[in-house]
Write a protein that holds these residues in place. Structure first.
Motif, PDB file in Angstrom:
ATOM      1  N   TYR A 345      27.396 116.282  23.981  1.00  0.00           N
ATOM      2  CA  TYR A 345      27.286 114.654  24.511  1.00  0.00           C
ATOM      3  C   TYR A 345      25.973 114.485  25.162  1.00  0.00           C
ATOM      4  N   PRO A 346      25.612 113.123  24.999  1.00  0.00           N
ATOM      5  CA  PRO A 346      24.261 112.975  25.656  1.00  0.00           C
ATOM      6  C   PRO A 346      24.550 112.531  27.344  1.00  0.00           C
ATOM      7  N   ARG A 347      25.772 112.482  27.663  1.00  0.00           N
ATOM      8  CA  ARG A 347      25.998 112.403  29.106  1.00  0.00           C
ATOM      9  C   ARG A 347      26.246 113.732  29.930  1.00  0.00           C
ATOM     10  N   ARG A 349      24.629 117.011  31.084  1.00  0.00           N
ATOM     11  CA  ARG A 349      23.235 117.616  31.470  1.00  0.00           C
ATOM     12  C   ARG A 349      22.497 118.216  30.187  1.00  0.00           C
ATOM     13  N   ASP A 397      29.990 117.606  34.290  1.00  0.00           N
ATOM     14  CA  ASP A 397      29.865 116.372  33.466  1.00  0.00           C
ATOM     15  C   ASP A 397      30.970 116.484  32.413  1.00  0.00           C
ATOM     16  N   HIS A 400      33.893 114.856  33.810  1.00  0.00           N
ATOM     17  CA  HIS A 400      33.981 113.458  33.651  1.00  0.00           C
ATOM     18  C   HIS A 400      34.323 112.856  32.371  1.00  0.00           C
ATOM     19  N   LEU A 401      33.642 113.625  31.428  1.00  0.00           N
ATOM     20  CA  LEU A 401      34.011 113.011  30.181  1.00  0.00           C
ATOM     21  C   LEU A 401      35.588 112.948  29.680  1.00  0.00           C
ATOM     22  N   SER A 404      37.258 110.163  31.714  1.00  0.00           N
ATOM     23  CA  SER A 404      37.255 108.891  31.224  1.00  0.00           C
ATOM     24  C   SER A 404      37.344 108.856  30.087  1.00  0.00           C
ATOM     25  N   ASP A 406      36.231 109.994  26.998  1.00  0.00           N
ATOM     26  CA  ASP A 406      35.234 109.960  26.109  1.00  0.00           C
ATOM     27  C   ASP A 406      35.029 111.116  25.136  1.00  0.00           C
TER      28      ASP A 406
END
Length: 484
Positions: A345-347, A349, A397, A400-401, A404, A406
């Motif tokens: 995933y781009p978000r 790192r 990260d 967080h995905l 949220s 995602d």
């Protein structure tokens, strides 16, 4: 879970509205003693007045009430003390020590200050004991220091014990802080009463979380003013209300006979308690391969020799532990499973996520759940992590995905032993103290394999129709030959 503040249960609203709720005779007895021995709160009080306090002990701490001179019960505590979560027996004894009746003092005519009445009594007793010992042949050079030392200890030792005991409590004073903590304490008391004598994990866990919330709120109110900490305080009160609402629903279902069996076993043998994120369209449709059957006793999962290191296995999952959070009141989430492709995933790192993905998908069985600790073991016990990537940033990260929404995930509330096992390598052992047997129990690779097999069962049922959605707009995987 919504952010709506639920109405407090009727029983919770009645707790701590007045001193000794449900025990009016106890309050009348304490009030009569205060009128005889101390200064009550009336119109003659000034800012320097120290009215007598009546301490009401609870399982979580205490409430200290003043005694109004007009005979009416007080509506707001003068002081609230909260005991540290998971308090030991010694710390609970410290709570009883702090809520003892304060010693009476004797004013000294020639010397400024005062002396505890108990110290004077101890001095008299030590003097009589010293005279008795001297008459029976005990040397004076032993008797005299003892006679002088005992009253000094009696005078100063309580202050030292007070200082040690205060380390385990948070004390709040003032009308505004006490009114807020009084509401929170009423809700928590309802949780404690519901959990008392029950073997339901949901009820006991709700009471544990409530104690942490009460402790955190008391710490905020002790170190900051209520206005500056209002956002944090509101968040804690909202979660406490949700806990109370959930406990009320559990009790209602139990009373109606619709609840599941109540004989759940506490950790480490309790269920894994899985929660999954909402279903999302998958980016790679197709049935998931059947998981490997549970391994026989005495074995543990290891990459098979016939598996090729050159051909990636895309149907792989990453399991990682993290700091616990509570998305639905008492439902603790401390471990998460995501599809390996979520690392792209781009978000997340990058290129760290892509490098970890490359390590994750090579040499695996289809459908394998790979703990992060297994990767650490394969990377020379973690020594080679710097060359691959920052796993801490990557897992943060990923979490967080998940939170949220995602990407999809299997969110788990693992017991302490199970969580410790998946956080260690495949050859490691975990030792736990068994208070009943007064001995340490060792958990090893077999137990770790059993935990992973049970997680695999949950994951299999979750992805029976479609796999975990790794997210949209994923980066292409890196070329394994270049990476290595």
């Amino acid at each position: 879970m919504t952010d709506t503040l639920h109405t407090p249960p009727p029983t919770a609203a009645a707790h701590h509205e007045r001193p000794f709720t449900g025990h009016p005779r106890r309050w009348e007895k304490e009030r009569a003693r205060a009128l005889r021995t101390g200064h009550v709160r009336d119109h003659t009080c000034s800012a320097d007045c120290e009215p007598v306090l009546v301490h009401e002990r609870t399982r979580w701490g205490w409430l200290a009430w003043t005694v109004p001179g007009d005979g009416s019960p007080p509506a707001i505590p003068h002081q609230i003390g909260v005991l540290t979560p998971a308090a030991t027996r010694a710390q609970r004894l410290a709570l009883r020590w702090l809520t003892r009746r304060h010693a009476q003092h004797i004013a000294l005519a020639t010397i400024p200050g005062s002396l505890r009445l108990s110290t004077a009594c101890v001095a008299l007793i030590s003097l009589l004991a010293g005279v008795f010992a001297a008459r029976h042949g005990t040397p004076v050079d032993i008797v005299l220091p003892a006679v002088l030392l005992v009253p000094v200890l009696a005078e100063h030792l309580p202050d030292r014990l007070d200082a040690r005991a205060f380390e385990h409590v948070r004390i709040v004073e003032g009308d505004v802080p006490c009114r807020y903590l009084q509401r929170l304490a009423a809700l928590h008391t309802s949780l404690v009463q519901a959990a008392a004598g029950s073997d339901r994990y949901e009820l006991r866990r709700s009471a544990e979380i409530g104690q942490h919330l009460l402790w955190d709120a008391a710490d905020l109110l002790q170190t900051r003013d209520a206005r500056s900490a209002s956002a944090e305080l509101i968040a804690r009160e909202r979660l406490m209300l949700q806990l109370a609402h959930q406990v009320t629903q559990v009790l209602k279902r139990t009373a109606d006979g619709n609840a599941p069996g109540t004989n759940q076993v506490c950790a480490p043998a309790r269920p894994l308690n899985p929660y999954s994120s909402g279903a999302r369209p998958t980016t790679h449709p197709g049935p998931r391969h059947a998981p490997t059957p549970p391994l026989p006793k005495g074995t543990f999962p290891m990459p098979q020799a016939e598996l090729s290191q050159d051909i990636p296995t895309l149907d792989v999952y990453l399991l990682f532990a993290h700091e616990a959070y509570y998305p639905a009141a008492a439902q603790e989430i401390n471990t998460t499973v995501v599809a390996a492709a979520s690392l792209l995933y781009p978000r997340v790192r990058q290129p760290d996520g892509a490098r970890i993905h490359d390590r994750l998908v090579h040499g695996r069985r289809p459908g394998e759940i790979v703990p992060l600790s297994t990767l650490t073991h394969e990377l020379n016990e973690g020594a080679d992590w710097p060359a691959v990537g920052d796993w801490e940033r990557v897992t943060t990260d990923l979490l967080h995905l998940v939170r949220s929404e995602d990407c999809d995930a299997l969110s788990l509330g693992l017991p302490e032993i199970a969580r410790a096992l998946v956080c260690t390598g495949p050859h490691s052992h975990v030792r736990a103290y068994d208070a009943a047997a007064d001995d340490f129990i060792a958990y090893g690779p077999t137990d770790r394999a059993a935990v992973l097999a049970e997680i695999d069962k949950f994951l299999t049922s979750l992805v029976a129709e479609q796999d975990l959605w790794p997210g949209d707009g994923l980066l292409p995987p890196i070329n394994s030959a270049d990476a290595r």
